[in-house]
Design a protein around this motif. Structure first.
Motif, PDB file in Angstrom:
ATOM      1  N   ALA A 181      12.944   5.092  -6.411  1.00  0.00           N
ATOM      2  CA  ALA A 181      12.004   6.209  -6.475  1.00  0.00           C
ATOM      3  C   ALA A 181      11.091   6.233  -5.258  1.00  0.00           C
ATOM      4  CB  ALA A 181      11.185   6.124  -7.762  1.00  0.00           C
ATOM      5  N   ASP A 182      10.530   5.091  -4.895  1.00  0.00           N
ATOM      6  CA  ASP A 182       9.668   5.060  -3.704  1.00  0.00           C
ATOM      7  C   ASP A 182      10.452   5.416  -2.443  1.00  0.00           C
ATOM      8  OD1 ASP A 182       7.225   4.547  -4.828  1.00  0.00           O
ATOM      9  OD2 ASP A 182       7.139   2.425  -4.265  1.00  0.00           O
ATOM     10  N   ALA A 183      11.686   4.925  -2.344  1.00  0.00           N
ATOM     11  CA  ALA A 183      12.502   5.235  -1.162  1.00  0.00           C
ATOM     12  C   ALA A 183      12.880   6.714  -1.120  1.00  0.00           C
ATOM     13  CB  ALA A 183      13.754   4.365  -1.152  1.00  0.00           C
ATOM     14  N   LEU A 184      13.169   7.297  -2.273  1.00  0.00           N
ATOM     15  CA  LEU A 184      13.493   8.727  -2.316  1.00  0.00           C
ATOM     16  C   LEU A 184      12.304   9.569  -1.869  1.00  0.00           C
ATOM     17  CD1 LEU A 184      15.475   8.895  -5.689  1.00  0.00           C
ATOM     18  CD2 LEU A 184      16.416   9.244  -3.393  1.00  0.00           C
ATOM     19  N   VAL A 185      11.111   9.182  -2.289  1.00  0.00           N
ATOM     20  CA  VAL A 185       9.911   9.912  -1.861  1.00  0.00           C
ATOM     21  C   VAL A 185       9.769   9.857  -0.353  1.00  0.00           C
ATOM     22  CG1 VAL A 185       7.386   9.966  -1.976  1.00  0.00           C
ATOM     23  CG2 VAL A 185       8.722   9.611  -4.053  1.00  0.00           C
ATOM     24  N   ARG A 186       9.991   8.691   0.226  1.00  0.00           N
ATOM     25  CA  ARG A 186       9.923   8.566   1.697  1.00  0.00           C
ATOM     26  C   ARG A 186      10.970   9.455   2.358  1.00  0.00           C
ATOM     27  NH1 ARG A 186       9.551   9.532   5.917  1.00  0.00           N
ATOM     28  NH2 ARG A 186       9.686   8.273   7.813  1.00  0.00           N
ATOM     29  N   ALA A 187      12.185   9.491   1.818  1.00  0.00           N
ATOM     30  CA  ALA A 187      13.231  10.330   2.388  1.00  0.00           C
ATOM     31  C   ALA A 187      12.845  11.807   2.329  1.00  0.00           C
ATOM     32  CB  ALA A 187      14.543  10.103   1.652  1.00  0.00           C
ATOM     33  N   VAL A 188      12.267  12.221   1.220  1.00  0.00           N
ATOM     34  CA  VAL A 188      11.890  13.622   1.028  1.00  0.00           C
ATOM     35  C   VAL A 188      10.816  14.051   2.016  1.00  0.00           C
ATOM     36  CG1 VAL A 188      10.730  15.179  -0.601  1.00  0.00           C
ATOM     37  CG2 VAL A 188      12.599  13.709  -1.387  1.00  0.00           C
TER      38      VAL A 188
ATOM     39  N   GLN B 166       0.809  -1.215   0.000  1.00  0.00           N
ATOM     40  CA  GLN B 166       0.000   0.000   0.000  1.00  0.00           C
ATOM     41  C   GLN B 166       0.844   1.268   0.000  1.00  0.00           C
ATOM     42  OE1 GLN B 166      -3.332  -0.147  -0.435  1.00  0.00           O
ATOM     43  NE2 GLN B 166      -2.981  -2.358  -0.583  1.00  0.00           N
ATOM     44  N   GLY B 167       1.931   1.258   0.728  1.00  0.00           N
ATOM     45  CA  GLY B 167       2.701   2.480   0.906  1.00  0.00           C
ATOM     46  C   GLY B 167       3.842   2.674  -0.074  1.00  0.00           C
ATOM     47  N   TYR B 168       4.393   1.563  -0.567  1.00  0.00           N
ATOM     48  CA  TYR B 168       5.555   1.612  -1.464  1.00  0.00           C
ATOM     49  C   TYR B 168       5.311   0.649  -2.631  1.00  0.00           C
ATOM     50  CZ  TYR B 168       7.430   3.741   2.742  1.00  0.00           C
ATOM     51  OH  TYR B 168       7.606   4.552   3.843  1.00  0.00           O
ATOM     52  N   PRO B 169       4.373   1.003  -3.509  1.00  0.00           N
ATOM     53  CA  PRO B 169       3.930   0.042  -4.527  1.00  0.00           C
ATOM     54  C   PRO B 169       5.027  -0.429  -5.467  1.00  0.00           C
ATOM     55  CG  PRO B 169       2.452   1.951  -4.380  1.00  0.00           C
ATOM     56  CD  PRO B 169       3.652   2.279  -3.561  1.00  0.00           C
TER      57      PRO B 169
END
Length: 462
Positions: A320-327, A192-195
């Motif tokens: 990309a999903d991990a970068l969004v979480r970091a941001v 759900q959170g990191y598709p």
């Protein structure tokens, strides 16, 4: 197993053999000033004034000898100029005849690295110890050498013993050691959170299920620094399967995670005054009936839809999903490491990581630290003229443009869509592998860009 911390020691006048250092410019003058027995020995050993050449010089007694070696520049010793000696000299204790080793201390340690986890311990490696008067430099050098060894160990370990769960265990151990907080997202919460992380790793069996591993450390009011590492523990290519030759080294596709983990360790070991956020999306890009298919469309954590043109361009998806979480935590600096594209290797070869940055000052400082640390890199452009290559007929983005042009640039441009322009961001497309040995740099897993990034962090926050 050789303990790196034992291999450089404070010089307290203890017995040691002498290392004479010469370079091409002063070789003839030095040789002319030597006693006849030294000139004879050098001639007999056919020593020439080329870097890494060396010869044993006899003393007054049979067991009284010293060594001479040629370096590129005896005034500024590089990290590697004594590395060949550290690999080949007999076990024992050594000191320079004049001056201090300086940067060469790192190469002395790096040269004595061994990956022997899977070998029978037939005999211990000989320990070559180097003495130095630069006592304050020893601890830092040992820490950096250990971080380099950590990258090598993680990358060299076969996938059977270095899957997503093993990466999780390594991060958890680091968190415990430094009183950090470790959080792991997996299963339904990951889907759900990191598709995109979930989609890339969902074909792996349950024991090797995908996950996002996070480590937080430091005062919450300190400047926030995020470090992200690509953790593809093995990459078959997915349904766009790699040929066997391309798959042979894919145990190293978690090399970005290894770099990120090692850099985070240096930050914590030096107690750098930052709020650290380490993120490792850990997956195995496997093949099964539920594997990601070419043409599938995934809605990323950011909400952008991505058409999967090629399942072998999976690293940018999980990053990309991990970068969004970091941001989301609003860091003031974001660094990521990834073994992302073969195109970067075609352009720059195995030694030079490609550096991409959306901030010129950050890129300049990173390159300067790479030069200072003998850990070179090369900046490639985030050339927005190629943005059109990322267009898709059915989604917001395409993960793998047709044609193969500018592959490392388009991969970096893809990632840039998930990072705000206002956040200084550096992206390393690193090889994490050395295909042939050089002095101090054995064949196998390698840290490429680690010391450059660490130098920058020390410069900015130390």
């Amino acid at each position: 197993m050789t303990v790196l911390a034992d291999l450089i020691q404070p010089d307290k006048g203890q017995p040691a053999r002498t290392i004479h250092i010469v370079d091409k410019q002063n070789f003839d003058d030095w040789l002319a000033a030597q006693p006849e027995r030294h000139r004879t020995a050098i001639d007999a050993q056919d020593m020439k004034p080329t870097p890494f050449a060396r010869a044993i010089l006899p003393g007054d007694k049979a067991d009284d000898w010293s060594v001479v070696t040629v370096v590129a520049d005896r005034v500024r010793l590089s990290s590697w100029c004594l590395a060949k000696l550290a690999e080949t000299l007999p076990a024992g204790t050594y000191r320079l005849a004049e001056g201090e080793p300086g940067a060469a201390l790192f190469g002395w340690l790096s040269a004595q690295y061994r990956f022997d986890t899977y070998r029978k311990d037939e005999k211990a490696a000989p320990a070559r110890i180097l003495l130095t008067g630069e006592v304050n430099r020893i601890a830092d050098t040992v820490r950096t050498a250990k971080a380099t060894a950590r990258v090598r160990d993680l990358v060299n370990t076969p996938t059977l013993d270095m899957g997503p769960a093993d990466l999780e265990a390594a991060v958890a151990a680091l968190a415990r050691k430094h009183d950090g907080e470790c959080k792991v997202t997996r299963g339904d919460e990951l889907e759900q959170g990191y598709p995109m992380i979930h989609a890339v790793g969902m074909a792996a069996d349950k024991a090797r299920a995908p996950r996002l591993i996070e480590l937080s450390w430091g005062r919450k009011d300190a400047p926030r620094v995020a470090i992200v590492g690509k953790g593809v523990c093995f990459d078959t290519g997915g349904l766009d399967i790699k040929p066997s030759a391309g798959m042979r080294l894919m145990k190293k596709d978690m090399g970005g995670a290894a770099h990120a983990l090692a850099l985070a360790g240096l930050v914590m070991e030096h107690n750098l005054p930052v709020r650290l956020h380490l993120l490792i999306p850990a997956v195995e890009n496997a093949i099964a009936g539920n594997a990601l298919r070419p043409g599938d469309v995934i809605i990323s954590r950011k909400g952008l839809s991505v058409e999967v043109a090629n399942t072998d361009a999976e690293g940018r998806l999980i990053l990309a999903d991990a970068l969004v979480r970091a941001v989301e935590d609003e860091p003031e600096l974001l660094i990521d490491f990834a073994t992302l594209t073969g195109a970067a290797r075609v352009a720059l070869g195995p030694d030079l990581p490609a550096l991409f940055a959306n901030d010129d000052a950050l890129a300049t400082d990173m390159a300067a630290n790479g030069t200072a640390e003998d850990d070179p890199l090369w900046r490639l452009p985030l050339w927005t003229g190629y943005d059109d290559m990322l267009k898709s007929d059915v989604a917001d983005l395409n993960n793998s443009p047709d044609g193969g042009f500018a592959g490392s640039i388009t991969a970096a441009l893809f990632l840039s869509r998930f990072v705000p322009d206002t956040l200084p961001w550096a992206h390393f497309d690193t090889f994490a592998w050395r295909p042939s040995a050089k002095p101090g740099r054995p064949k196998g897993g390698e840290a490429l860009g680690l010391r450059a990034a660490w130098g920058l962090l020390r410069q900015r926050y130390g």
